[in-house]
Write an enzyme that holds these catalytic residues in place. Structure first.
Site, PDB file in Angstrom:
ATOM      1  N   ARG A  77     176.440   8.539   2.093  1.00  0.00           N
ATOM      2  CA  ARG A  77     177.418   8.657   1.021  1.00  0.00           C
ATOM      3  C   ARG A  77     178.361   9.827   1.295  1.00  0.00           C
ATOM      4  O   ARG A  77     177.950  10.859   1.801  1.00  0.00           O
ATOM      5  CB  ARG A  77     176.710   8.897  -0.314  1.00  0.00           C
ATOM      6  CG  ARG A  77     175.688   7.834  -0.687  1.00  0.00           C
ATOM      7  CD  ARG A  77     174.892   8.312  -1.883  1.00  0.00           C
ATOM      8  NE  ARG A  77     173.750   7.436  -2.162  1.00  0.00           N
ATOM      9  CZ  ARG A  77     172.768   7.745  -3.006  1.00  0.00           C
ATOM     10  NH1 ARG A  77     172.794   8.912  -3.653  1.00  0.00           N
ATOM     11  NH2 ARG A  77     171.769   6.915  -3.200  1.00  0.00           N
ATOM     12  N   ASP A 118     181.408  12.347  -0.571  1.00  0.00           N
ATOM     13  CA  ASP A 118     181.881  12.812  -1.868  1.00  0.00           C
ATOM     14  C   ASP A 118     183.362  12.511  -2.067  1.00  0.00           C
ATOM     15  O   ASP A 118     184.066  12.120  -1.132  1.00  0.00           O
ATOM     16  CB  ASP A 118     181.672  14.322  -1.986  1.00  0.00           C
ATOM     17  CG  ASP A 118     180.206  14.706  -2.071  1.00  0.00           C
ATOM     18  OD1 ASP A 118     179.398  13.872  -2.516  1.00  0.00           O
ATOM     19  OD2 ASP A 118     179.873  15.850  -1.689  1.00  0.00           O
ATOM     20  N   TYR A 128     179.881  14.757  11.879  1.00  0.00           N
ATOM     21  CA  TYR A 128     181.008  15.051  10.997  1.00  0.00           C
ATOM     22  C   TYR A 128     181.988  15.962  11.722  1.00  0.00           C
ATOM     23  O   TYR A 128     181.593  16.840  12.497  1.00  0.00           O
ATOM     24  CB  TYR A 128     180.539  15.775   9.734  1.00  0.00           C
ATOM     25  CG  TYR A 128     179.932  14.901   8.667  1.00  0.00           C
ATOM     26  CD1 TYR A 128     180.706  14.407   7.629  1.00  0.00           C
ATOM     27  CD2 TYR A 128     178.572  14.591   8.683  1.00  0.00           C
ATOM     28  CE1 TYR A 128     180.149  13.609   6.633  1.00  0.00           C
ATOM     29  CE2 TYR A 128     178.003  13.807   7.696  1.00  0.00           C
ATOM     30  CZ  TYR A 128     178.797  13.316   6.671  1.00  0.00           C
ATOM     31  OH  TYR A 128     178.244  12.532   5.682  1.00  0.00           O
ATOM     32  N   ARG A 139     179.994  21.362   4.387  1.00  0.00           N
ATOM     33  CA  ARG A 139     180.977  22.234   3.724  1.00  0.00           C
ATOM     34  C   ARG A 139     180.414  23.635   3.479  1.00  0.00           C
ATOM     35  O   ARG A 139     181.147  24.628   3.549  1.00  0.00           O
ATOM     36  CB  ARG A 139     181.434  21.587   2.427  1.00  0.00           C
ATOM     37  CG  ARG A 139     182.272  20.319   2.649  1.00  0.00           C
ATOM     38  CD  ARG A 139     182.383  19.485   1.390  1.00  0.00           C
ATOM     39  NE  ARG A 139     182.977  20.231   0.287  1.00  0.00           N
ATOM     40  CZ  ARG A 139     182.976  19.793  -0.975  1.00  0.00           C
ATOM     41  NH1 ARG A 139     182.395  18.629  -1.271  1.00  0.00           N
ATOM     42  NH2 ARG A 139     183.539  20.496  -1.913  1.00  0.00           N
TER      43      ARG A 139
END
Length: 271
Positions: free
Chosen positions: A50, A52, A116, A203
């Site tokens: 998933r 955000d 990522y 993050r």
């Protein structure tokens, strides 16, 4: 019954994340509505990971089951005909499906690793050209210091210090395979590959590396932070704008037509 796997790309800046929500304004809701319009059949998709609100997908991988007969070309172009410009299916693959078998492909559970990219615009003045496409900080950053700090995160570790309070993962222990940080002009790209990631983990790591790169902390602080397992000691969660789900790794036996992690970089205008 057939299991169809799709590679889906999306600009996450205009969506409320991947996962379905009552307001219907998510990538998953939009993809499932497009499949319904294309086939006349309701399907439930399962994704590899998933994302955000505001987070982008260069290659999200999803699967769903159907009785319909369609070739790969039709799944791609047929579904895309009903998707908005910010979402598009890039490829399709039918994989072997045996009912009640534990050996079937699963977008999430068959994944071996995830990669990522985080794109950061590092300049005194913000640029509207990178709005929603990159994070921004005006403090000059030292890539060598950040790269040194990142080495302390490699291997299998408890990443509780970088875990969001609402994270639903069963365990904070993940294996970080690599963290590469490269700079070109005013852009800095962080590429992280791990077995899996906790909620906000990328993050939170990027935010803490920026503290090191800007001289607010020493590289060794990253090791201390990791061992503390205390989220309150790390830097604040950095903005989602520059985060891209780039690659999901699977066993070659599935024959998925994926790009490698380096090839996904050209989507970021960074080579």
């Amino acid at each position: 019954m057939k299991r169809i796997v799709l590679g889906v790309q999306y600009d996450g800046s205009c969506w409320s994340g991947w996962q379905t929500q009552p307001n219907g304004h998510t990538v998953q809701d939009t993809l499932e509505k497009a499949i319904l319009r294309f086939t006349g059949t309701v399907v439930k998709t399962t994704c590899a990971g998933r994302t955000d609100a505001g987070v982008h997908g260069i290659e999200q991988v999803v699967h769903f089951d159907t009785e319909l007969e369609r070739n790969a070309y039709s799944w791609v172009n047929g579904v895309n005909a009903f998707l908005p410009p910010s979402v598009a299916v890039q490829w399709s693959k039918e994989v072997t499906f045996v009912p009640d078998s534990d050996d079937n492909f699963h977008a999430r559970f068959s994944a071996r690793a995830r990669t990522y990219h985080y794109v950061l615009f590092n300049s005194k003045i913000r640029s509207p050209m990178w709005n929603n496409r990159a994070g921004w900080t005006f403090t000059p950053l030292d890539v060598e210091r950040m790269s040194e700090a990142a080495t302390y995160l490699l291997g299998e570790n408890d990443f509780s210090s970088f875990r969001a309070s609402g994270c639903q993962a069963k365990s904070p222990v993940k294996h970080m395979y690599s963290i590469n940080i490269r700079k070109q002009g005013e852009l800095i790209v962080f590429t992280l590959c791990a077995s899996a990631f906790l909620h906000h983990m990328v993050r939170n790591i990027v935010g803490s590396l920026i503290f090191v790169g800007g001289g607010r902390r020493e590289p060794e602080w990253m090791r201390e932070l990791l061992l503390s397992r205390n989220r309150s000691l790390a830097a604040p969660t950095f903005m989602p704008d520059g985060l891209y789900l780039a690659k999901i790794d699977y066993d070659e036996k599935w024959g998925l037509p994926q790009k490698n992690a380096d090839e996904t970089m050209h989507f970021l205008s960074f080579t």
